[in-house]
Design a protein around this motif. Sequence first.
Motif, PDB file in Angstrom:
ATOM      1  N   LEU A  96       0.800  -1.604   0.100  1.00  0.00           N
ATOM      2  CA  LEU A  96      -0.347  -0.179   0.001  1.00  0.00           C
ATOM      3  C   LEU A  96       0.454   1.332   0.078  1.00  0.00           C
ATOM      4  O   LEU A  96       0.489   2.256  -0.721  1.00  0.00           O
ATOM      5  CB  LEU A  96      -0.412   0.077   1.035  1.00  0.00           C
ATOM      6  CG  LEU A  96      -2.306  -1.145   1.227  1.00  0.00           C
ATOM      7  CD1 LEU A  96      -3.429  -0.927   2.227  1.00  0.00           C
ATOM      8  CD2 LEU A  96      -3.371  -0.578   0.005  1.00  0.00           C
ATOM      9  N   ILE A  97       1.964   1.027   0.052  1.00  0.00           N
ATOM     10  CA  ILE A  97       3.196   2.285   0.682  1.00  0.00           C
ATOM     11  C   ILE A  97       3.977   2.819  -0.380  1.00  0.00           C
ATOM     12  O   ILE A  97       3.289   3.768  -0.603  1.00  0.00           O
ATOM     13  CB  ILE A  97       3.686   2.845   1.776  1.00  0.00           C
ATOM     14  CG1 ILE A  97       3.284   2.234   3.669  1.00  0.00           C
ATOM     15  CG2 ILE A  97       4.657   3.236   1.611  1.00  0.00           C
ATOM     16  CD1 ILE A  97       4.084   2.078   3.916  1.00  0.00           C
ATOM     17  N   ILE A  98       3.896   1.394  -0.982  1.00  0.00           N
ATOM     18  CA  ILE A  98       4.777   1.627  -2.068  1.00  0.00           C
ATOM     19  C   ILE A  98       3.429   2.566  -3.109  1.00  0.00           C
ATOM     20  O   ILE A  98       3.524   3.450  -4.388  1.00  0.00           O
ATOM     21  CB  ILE A  98       5.105   0.794  -3.357  1.00  0.00           C
ATOM     22  CG1 ILE A  98       6.354  -0.045  -2.058  1.00  0.00           C
ATOM     23  CG2 ILE A  98       5.826   0.265  -4.297  1.00  0.00           C
ATOM     24  CD1 ILE A  98       7.361  -1.161  -2.183  1.00  0.00           C
ATOM     25  N   ALA A  99       2.221   2.265  -3.729  1.00  0.00           N
ATOM     26  CA  ALA A  99       1.326   2.325  -4.292  1.00  0.00           C
ATOM     27  C   ALA A  99       0.501   3.562  -4.173  1.00  0.00           C
ATOM     28  O   ALA A  99       0.989   4.615  -4.597  1.00  0.00           O
ATOM     29  CB  ALA A  99      -0.174   1.283  -4.003  1.00  0.00           C
ATOM     30  N   LEU A 100       0.805   3.828  -2.731  1.00  0.00           N
ATOM     31  CA  LEU A 100       0.455   5.292  -2.535  1.00  0.00           C
ATOM     32  C   LEU A 100       1.420   6.256  -3.111  1.00  0.00           C
ATOM     33  O   LEU A 100       2.054   7.808  -3.395  1.00  0.00           O
ATOM     34  CB  LEU A 100       0.234   5.279  -0.763  1.00  0.00           C
ATOM     35  CG  LEU A 100       0.644   6.667  -0.212  1.00  0.00           C
ATOM     36  CD1 LEU A 100      -1.028   7.573  -0.774  1.00  0.00           C
ATOM     37  CD2 LEU A 100       1.047   7.252   0.893  1.00  0.00           C
TER      38      LEU A 100
END
Length: 71
Positions: free
Chosen positions: A13-17
Motif C-alpha cells: 500500500l505504501i509503495i502504491a501510495l
Amino acid sequence: MPKTLRKLIGVVLIIALVLIYALVATTVAAATLGAAHWGIHLLYFLFTGLLWILPAMAIIKWMERPDRPKA
C-alpha cells in the motif's frame, strides 16, 4: 489478521501510495503551475512532498498494531 500479513499489505500500500501520489502531484503541477513563479513551484512541491506522510503514517500505524489474542 496476523502482523506479518498486515506488514506485507502495508508495504504494498505504501509503495502504491507513493507512486500514485507522485504521479498525481506532478500532473496537477504541470497542468496548473506551468508559467508560475519559481517560488510558487517551490512551495507547491514542498507542501505536496510532505503531505504524503500523513496517509503513510496511518498505514504504518495499522501495520504495527499488535495481534489480537486468540480466544
